[in-house]
Design a protein around this motif. Structure first.
Motif, PDB file in Angstrom:
ATOM      1  N   ILE A 157      45.589  79.046  16.589  1.00 60.97           N
ATOM      2  CA  ILE A 157      44.344  78.628  17.259  1.00 60.97           C
ATOM      3  C   ILE A 157      44.314  77.097  17.248  1.00 60.97           C
ATOM      4  O   ILE A 157      44.437  76.482  16.188  1.00 60.97           O
ATOM      5  N   LYS A 184      45.944  81.067  20.922  1.00 63.18           N
ATOM      6  CA  LYS A 184      44.659  80.911  21.621  1.00 63.18           C
ATOM      7  C   LYS A 184      44.344  79.419  21.668  1.00 63.18           C
ATOM      8  O   LYS A 184      43.830  78.849  20.718  1.00 63.18           O
ATOM      9  N   PRO A 185      44.670  78.761  22.790  1.00 56.47           N
ATOM     10  CA  PRO A 185      44.301  77.346  22.894  1.00 56.47           C
ATOM     11  C   PRO A 185      42.790  77.248  23.066  1.00 56.47           C
ATOM     12  O   PRO A 185      42.129  78.227  23.406  1.00 56.47           O
ATOM     13  N   GLU A 187      39.244  76.665  24.699  1.00 57.85           N
ATOM     14  CA  GLU A 187      38.730  76.922  26.049  1.00 57.85           C
ATOM     15  C   GLU A 187      38.510  75.611  26.811  1.00 57.85           C
ATOM     16  O   GLU A 187      38.391  75.612  28.033  1.00 57.85           O
ATOM     17  N   GLY A 221      37.545  85.304  19.301  1.00 60.54           N
ATOM     18  CA  GLY A 221      37.835  84.588  18.040  1.00 60.54           C
ATOM     19  C   GLY A 221      38.142  85.541  16.906  1.00 60.54           C
ATOM     20  O   GLY A 221      39.187  85.421  16.240  1.00 60.54           O
ATOM     21  N   ILE A 225      41.612  86.477  14.374  1.00 66.71           N
ATOM     22  CA  ILE A 225      41.620  86.265  12.922  1.00 66.71           C
ATOM     23  C   ILE A 225      41.943  87.559  12.159  1.00 66.71           C
ATOM     24  O   ILE A 225      42.673  87.541  11.177  1.00 66.71           O
ATOM     25  N   PHE A 235      45.494  77.423  11.982  1.00 68.88           N
ATOM     26  CA  PHE A 235      44.342  76.884  12.721  1.00 68.88           C
ATOM     27  C   PHE A 235      44.279  75.375  12.570  1.00 68.88           C
ATOM     28  O   PHE A 235      44.405  74.844  11.466  1.00 68.88           O
ATOM     29  N   THR A 236      44.056  74.673  13.671  1.00 70.24           N
ATOM     30  CA  THR A 236      43.712  73.260  13.621  1.00 70.24           C
ATOM     31  C   THR A 236      42.408  73.099  14.371  1.00 70.24           C
ATOM     32  O   THR A 236      42.280  73.553  15.518  1.00 70.24           O
ATOM     33  N   GLY A 237      41.432  72.468  13.720  1.00 66.24           N
ATOM     34  CA  GLY A 237      40.129  72.289  14.364  1.00 66.24           C
ATOM     35  C   GLY A 237      39.095  71.817  13.359  1.00 66.24           C
ATOM     36  O   GLY A 237      39.420  71.162  12.363  1.00 66.24           O
ATOM     37  N   GLY A 260      38.596  65.103   9.702  1.00 69.64           N
ATOM     38  CA  GLY A 260      38.814  63.976   8.797  1.00 69.64           C
ATOM     39  C   GLY A 260      37.730  62.929   8.978  1.00 69.64           C
ATOM     40  O   GLY A 260      36.939  62.989   9.933  1.00 69.64           O
ATOM     41  N   GLU A 386      31.989  63.325  10.528  1.00 70.12           N
ATOM     42  CA  GLU A 386      33.119  62.918  11.360  1.00 70.12           C
ATOM     43  C   GLU A 386      32.597  62.556  12.757  1.00 70.12           C
ATOM     44  O   GLU A 386      32.070  63.414  13.463  1.00 70.12           O
ATOM     45  N   LEU A 414      41.379  63.614   4.376  1.00 68.32           N
ATOM     46  CA  LEU A 414      42.586  63.790   5.193  1.00 68.32           C
ATOM     47  C   LEU A 414      43.602  62.672   4.946  1.00 68.32           C
ATOM     48  O   LEU A 414      44.612  62.857   4.288  1.00 68.32           O
ATOM     49  N   PHE A 453      52.201  66.635   6.325  1.00 66.10           N
ATOM     50  CA  PHE A 453      50.945  66.074   6.791  1.00 66.10           C
ATOM     51  C   PHE A 453      49.837  67.078   6.555  1.00 66.10           C
ATOM     52  O   PHE A 453      49.992  68.257   6.833  1.00 66.10           O
TER      53      PHE A 453
HETATM   54  P1  NAD Z   1      36.822  73.531  16.981  1.00 64.63           P
HETATM   55  O1  NAD Z   1      36.855  73.963  15.562  1.00 64.63           O
HETATM   56  O2  NAD Z   1      35.550  73.514  17.701  1.00 64.63           O
HETATM   57  O3  NAD Z   1      37.802  74.459  17.842  1.00 64.63           O
HETATM   58  C1  NAD Z   1      39.146  74.630  17.480  1.00 64.63           C
HETATM   59  C2  NAD Z   1      39.632  75.976  17.987  1.00 64.63           C
HETATM   60  O4  NAD Z   1      38.923  77.013  17.314  1.00 64.63           O
HETATM   61  C3  NAD Z   1      39.413  76.208  19.473  1.00 64.63           C
HETATM   62  O5  NAD Z   1      40.525  76.897  19.985  1.00 64.63           O
HETATM   63  C4  NAD Z   1      38.184  77.094  19.486  1.00 64.63           C
HETATM   64  O6  NAD Z   1      38.095  77.901  20.614  1.00 64.63           O
HETATM   65  C5  NAD Z   1      38.430  77.933  18.263  1.00 64.63           C
HETATM   66  N1  NAD Z   1      37.240  78.609  17.709  1.00 64.63           N
HETATM   67  C6  NAD Z   1      35.957  78.186  17.743  1.00 64.63           C
HETATM   68  N2  NAD Z   1      35.163  79.087  17.122  1.00 64.63           N
HETATM   69  C7  NAD Z   1      35.974  80.081  16.698  1.00 64.63           C
HETATM   70  C8  NAD Z   1      35.754  81.297  15.995  1.00 64.63           C
HETATM   71  N3  NAD Z   1      34.539  81.665  15.604  1.00 64.63           N
HETATM   72  N4  NAD Z   1      36.808  82.076  15.729  1.00 64.63           N
HETATM   73  C9  NAD Z   1      38.049  81.741  16.108  1.00 64.63           C
HETATM   74  N5  NAD Z   1      38.328  80.598  16.768  1.00 64.63           N
HETATM   75  C10 NAD Z   1      37.297  79.780  17.065  1.00 64.63           C
HETATM   76  O7  NAD Z   1      37.550  72.113  16.996  1.00 64.63           O
HETATM   77  P2  NAD Z   1      37.713  71.108  18.235  1.00 64.63           P
HETATM   78  O8  NAD Z   1      36.393  70.508  18.509  1.00 64.63           O
HETATM   79  O9  NAD Z   1      38.481  71.751  19.330  1.00 64.63           O
HETATM   80  O10 NAD Z   1      38.699  70.029  17.601  1.00 64.63           O
HETATM   81  C11 NAD Z   1      38.277  68.883  16.943  1.00 64.63           C
HETATM   82  C12 NAD Z   1      38.399  69.048  15.456  1.00 64.63           C
HETATM   83  O11 NAD Z   1      39.737  69.333  15.085  1.00 64.63           O
HETATM   84  C13 NAD Z   1      38.047  67.766  14.718  1.00 64.63           C
HETATM   85  O12 NAD Z   1      37.255  68.084  13.607  1.00 64.63           O
HETATM   86  C14 NAD Z   1      39.398  67.234  14.285  1.00 64.63           C
HETATM   87  O13 NAD Z   1      39.358  66.380  13.176  1.00 64.63           O
HETATM   88  C15 NAD Z   1      40.143  68.495  14.009  1.00 64.63           C
HETATM   89  N6  NAD Z   1      41.579  68.276  14.010  1.00 64.63           N
HETATM   90  C16 NAD Z   1      42.271  68.344  12.824  1.00 64.63           C
HETATM   91  C17 NAD Z   1      43.634  68.078  12.793  1.00 64.63           C
HETATM   92  C18 NAD Z   1      44.428  68.160  11.520  1.00 64.63           C
HETATM   93  O14 NAD Z   1      45.644  68.247  11.607  1.00 64.63           O
HETATM   94  N7  NAD Z   1      43.809  68.112  10.354  1.00 64.63           N
HETATM   95  C19 NAD Z   1      44.286  67.743  13.978  1.00 64.63           C
HETATM   96  C20 NAD Z   1      43.557  67.681  15.159  1.00 64.63           C
HETATM   97  C21 NAD Z   1      42.203  67.951  15.161  1.00 64.63           C
END
Ligand code: NAD
Length: 485
Positions: A157, A184-185, A187, A221, A225, A235-237, A260, A386, A414, A453
């Protein structure tokens, strides 16, 4: 059948399909993807259902990849070459769906090239270990060996901020270790991920090894999972979603790379020009939307005035605007909602916490231009949370102990950058900053794509990414032994 991305290059509006084991699959409902700069339609993607996610996992689970190391290397290196040969098209696509400027999106294609070439080279190495057993008085004439086996089906994800490179960091190590992936990239930027998938199929990846499912997290989502056939969720997000996944996944392996709030710390001995260069670049590249962007600048009082002057001069030189203009240095953030949040945080830091706005905060739509704010209180939301945009907030600190205390005071851990030549300072920072990385005289985001990393505290559970570490996460170590007379 799979058409190559270049065949679709004719129009700027892409009407896409899912890729289930390489097959294009349509759904009834669709999602729109829009250019954050002017809100024009860039493409549409299917809004998938949990049933389609399950179908993809069934295929991934049933398929047991048998690619030799040589075959994996050829596919990964060919993918790297194809990406670079399509740099212009790909860079434009990233810009259109994310609002990142062309300078940033072109840079990202180069990074993805590195990810795939490193994975192609690293899959040639067998990292098995050998232990002799006749080492102690009760030893035996045996040898113990280790080898790594693929997990099989990986759920990936990914976030919006690097539409290509974040996906590359999941896919390349997975294929280097003979795993299948259901991706799942986000949306917000799904089109680049589909382009990458087609490039991989074209480079010879067996289609069963990759499915790409687009849609709303509220629909699919949970299916990503909890599917019992998914051996690992990577997962990255954001922290919010990362913690949700940790709770939901239960007894399942997870790798979480989360948000971060990285500091750049400037000490009194620093070359202030060089430090200001790092501060401004680190805070504004990729529209400030990097997990490791400089999100707080901590400078010691003694040199703060002279430093701020330099930061301001450099920030004023940046051209913010139309992401498709090749001269633009800073494009939009992901959407107007995000830009408005950052604008409000800056206004609140000024109105409630006594900060001084020196430049910017003049948002237009999703464009939040580089914004320099001095005398920021560490308690202001602008720096406590953040702020995922090109804000350049400066916090003044008394000395190194104060810098470390402020740096460690947020929930995140981070990365970090420090500007000093003093060895006593450097060793103290490396020892005491609660982060995954300390870069001396570099931005917190500096790394090569294969070095370990990842963060601690709310930024992650301490498992690292980077091609080499990801290859470890995506495999099981099997130990076996033999009599060895
Ligand atoms: P986000 O958490 O909103 O979304 C990330 C992914 O999760 C998306 O594909 C989204 O559709 C999915 N998602 C959302 N709700 C979900 C659920 N309930 N179940 C399953 N999947 C779900 O993050 P974003 O806004 O796209 O990205 C920005 C964030 O990512 C920032 O906080 C940034 O710091 C972080 N990030 C971290 C790293 C790292 O390596 N530590 C790298 C890049 C970005």
């Amino acid at each position: 059948t799979i058409t190559s991305s270049s065949e679709r290059a004719g129009s700027d509006v892409r009407h896409e399909y899912l890729r289930i084991a390489g097959k294009k699959v349509e759904t009834k409902a669709r999602l729109e993807v829009r250019f954050p700069w002017d809100n024009r339609l860039v493409g549409t993607v299917p809004r998938a259902t949990p049933e389609l996610v399950a179908e993809a996992f069934q295929i991934a689970h049933d398929y047991k990849p048998k690619l030799t190391r040589y075959q994996r290397q050829q596919i990964l290196l060919k993918t790297a070459d194809l990406l670079v040969s399509r740099k212009e098209e790909l860079s434009r696509l990233i810009t259109l769906e994310s609002g990142l400027c062309l300078k940033d999106s072109a840079y990202e294609v180069g990074r993805a090239y590195d990810v795939f070439t490193f994975a192609g080279q690293l899959c040639m190495l067998d990292d098995g270990q050998t232990f002799s057993c006749d080492l102690t008085p009760h030893g035996k004439s045996r040898k113990i060996f280790t080898l790594r086996q693929p997990l099989n089906a990986i759920s990936a994800i990914t976030p919006f901020n690097h539409p290509l490179n974040m996906v590359a960091h999941k896919l390349a190590p997975a294929f280097a270790t003979n795993n299948c992936v259901v991706l799942k990239p986000t949306e917000l930027t799904p089109l680049t991920a589909l382009f990458l998938a087609d490039t991989l199929y074209e480079a010879g990846l067996p289609p069963e090894m990759l499915s790409v499912i687009t849609g709303n997290p509220s629909d699919i989502g949970d299916a990503m999972i909890v599917d019992p056939r998914a051996d690992l969720v990577t997962f990255t997000g954001s922290v919010r979603v990362g913690k949700y996944i940790a709770e939901k996944a239960g007894y399942k392996r997870i790798v979480l790379e989360l948000g971060g709030n990285d500091p750049l710390i400037v000490m009194e001995d620093a070359d202030l020009d060089k430090a200001a260069e790092l501060a401004v670049a680190g805070a504004t590249k990729n529209s400030g939307q990097r997990c490791t962007a400089v999100k707080r600048i901590l400078v010691v009082d003694k040199v703060a005035d002279a430093f701020v002057e330099r930061v301001l001069a450099k920030a004023k030189k940046l051209k913010a605007g139309d992401p498709l203009d090749p001269e633009t240095d800073v494009g939009t953030v992901i959407h107007e909602r995000a830009a408005t949040l950052f604008q409000n945080r800056v206004s609140e830091a000024v109105a409630k916490h006594g900060a001084k706005l020196l430049h910017g905060n003049d948002r237009q739509g999703a464009l939040f231009p580089p914004t320099v704010v001095d005398h920021v209180d560490p308690q202001a939301e602008l720096v406590r949370e953040e702020t995922f945009g090109p804000a350049i907030p400066i916090i003044r600190v008394k000395d190194i102990n104060h810098a470390i205390q402020v740096s460690n005071s947020t929930a995140y851990g981070l990365s970090s950058g420090v500007c000093t030549d003093r060895l006593d300072y450097i060793t103290k920072f490396v020892d005491e900053l609660q982060v995954g990385t300390v870069n001396v005289w570099e931005v917190p985001g500096y790394r090569i794509e294969m070095s370990p990393f990842g963060g601690i505290k709310d930024s992650g559970l301490g498992y690292k990414e980077g091609v080499l570490e990801a290859m470890k996460s995506f495999t099981n170590v099997k130990t076996w032994s033999l009599p060895w007379p």
